[in-house]
Design an enzyme around this catalytic site. Structure first.
Site: not given
Length: 396
Positions: A181, A209, A268, A271
């Site tokens: 991330d 990710r 997303r 999201k």
């Protein structure tokens, strides 16, 4: 009058410090000061950068070079997962690659993104998946021009009063789901929400990710502005060069998201999920520019979201239709109610070569987002331009 060399040097430092001070944050993070008037520091290597970010001293940290963490903690080869959608992608042979998956706790049966998985050997850079850069409170991290680049490791924000500005975070194992991330909002001690966090003129690209995500603690005053969420990638869940795992916010959160470019994504983006009502998410999306997004952009399955003054272009699914959450896109039919609730003119969203926005429980949105949506007054929607002088939307 004679001026000592030391005094002259301090004067230059003061001038330099003033020249890199961030402008006023829009929206909820208004009032954030970061490192304040601290004399700027210029980390020379990855060790100094880690130290400055993590210590408890208020700091203005200037990035005037690339900090490349790849290889700094070694690589690892292990058994991963090749899910069914990856196998379908590979069969297309369309010039794009898909992502395999790093297995998480519970193995193949309990790892997100590993549907009907088959074992496969994977290799990844450990720096991108483990030990993120911890950022404590009262920090300003600001790039100089287009020099401030962090490669191969993400940031873990953990404290109040943080400014992250004009930095490019990139290349966190983009070939693997769970590869890393870029920005993670951890919250602070005892799982408390962070106060006054401003993420501005930040570019994120080539991540495995999420470009940005939150822990349960979240934030009471987060502003994301003028950022470039660039989903262009050779590796994607959809094998079309568009990143799927863009941003996900699962926390207690009040957020202003304005003037950002979100492009070349397939899901997303972002999201927002309440995890079956466990969290309260309130968000104002205004004057953002979504374009060339092949899947869905917004995914609201448990939040209160007002969308106004945004520009959607070449976005077939502006928002994923959900039976949970409350989301409202301002249009000619509901703008009067919006003005009555917020005390100002509300700006309709614009859709060009895009699908329809699907509202849900719209009557519940305005009472919940009033405090958030009155912190920023949007202008008319338009396509936004990325700067050639710095990262993100427009010149600093």
């Amino acid at each position: 009058m004679r001026v000592s060399i030391g005094a002259a040097f301090m004067a230059l430092v003061a001038i330099a410090s003033n020249s890199i001070m961030a402008a006023t944050a829009p929206g909820l993070a208004t009032g954030v000061t970061g490192g304040g008037n601290a004399a700027p520091v210029y980390p020379k290597n990855i060790v100094e950068l880690q130290t400055y970010l993590r210590d408890s001293v208020p700091r203005v940290i200037i990035l005037n070079k690339t900090f490349d963490f790849r290889g700094s903690e070694g690589k690892k080869t292990e058994t991963g997962c090749r899910p069914d959608y990856t196998r379908e992608c590979i069969a297309k042979k369309n010039g794009f690659k898909s992502q395999d998956v790093i297995l998480q706790g519970g193995g193949m049966a309990h790892t997100g993104g590993c549907s009907n998985g088959q074992p496969v050997s994977i290799t990844y850079d450990i720096a991108g998946t483990k030990n993120p850069l911890i950022v404590s409170g009262s920090k300003t991290i600001r790039g100089e021009g287009k020099k401030g680049v962090i490669i191969g490791k993400g940031l873990w924000l953990s404290g109040d009063n943080i400014i992250l500005q004009n930095v490019h975070i990139t290349n966190l194992n983009p070939h693997l789901v769970w590869g890393g991330d870029a920005i993670y909002l951890q919250g602070k001690g005892n799982n408390q929400p962070m106060e006054k966090v401003w993420i501005d003129h930040v570019k994120v690209s080539l991540v495995g990710r999420q470009m940005m995500t939150t822990n349960a603690a979240g934030s009471n005053s987060l502003t994301i502005s003028n950022c470039d969420f660039d989903g262009q990638t050779p590796y994607s869940a959809s094998c079309d060069g568009h990143h799927y795992w863009t941003n996900i916010f699962v926390s207690n959160l009040k957020m202003t998201m304005v003037n950002n470019c979100i492009h070349h994504t397939s899901g997303r983006a972002p999201k927002l999920s309440s995890s079956e009502g466990k969290y309260l998410l309130q968000a104002h999306f205004a004057n953002n520019y979504w374009y060339d997004n092949t899947g869905h952009s917004l995914e609201i399955d448990g939040a209160y979201v007002l969308s106004e003054g945004n520009y959607f272009k070449d976005t077939p699914v502006p928002n994923l239709q959900e039976n949970k959450g409350s989301v409202m896109s301002v249009n000619t039919n509901n703008k009067a109610a919006c003005k009555a609730a917020l005390g100002r003119d509300c700006i309709p969203d614009v859709f060009v070569n895009s699908g329809a926005f699907v509202g849900h429980s719209e009557n519940e949105v305005l009472p919940k987002v009033k405090d958030v949506a009155t912190r920023f007054k949007p202008t008319q929607p338009k396509p936004l331009s990325l700067s050639a002088k710095n990262f993100g939307v427009g010149d600093l």
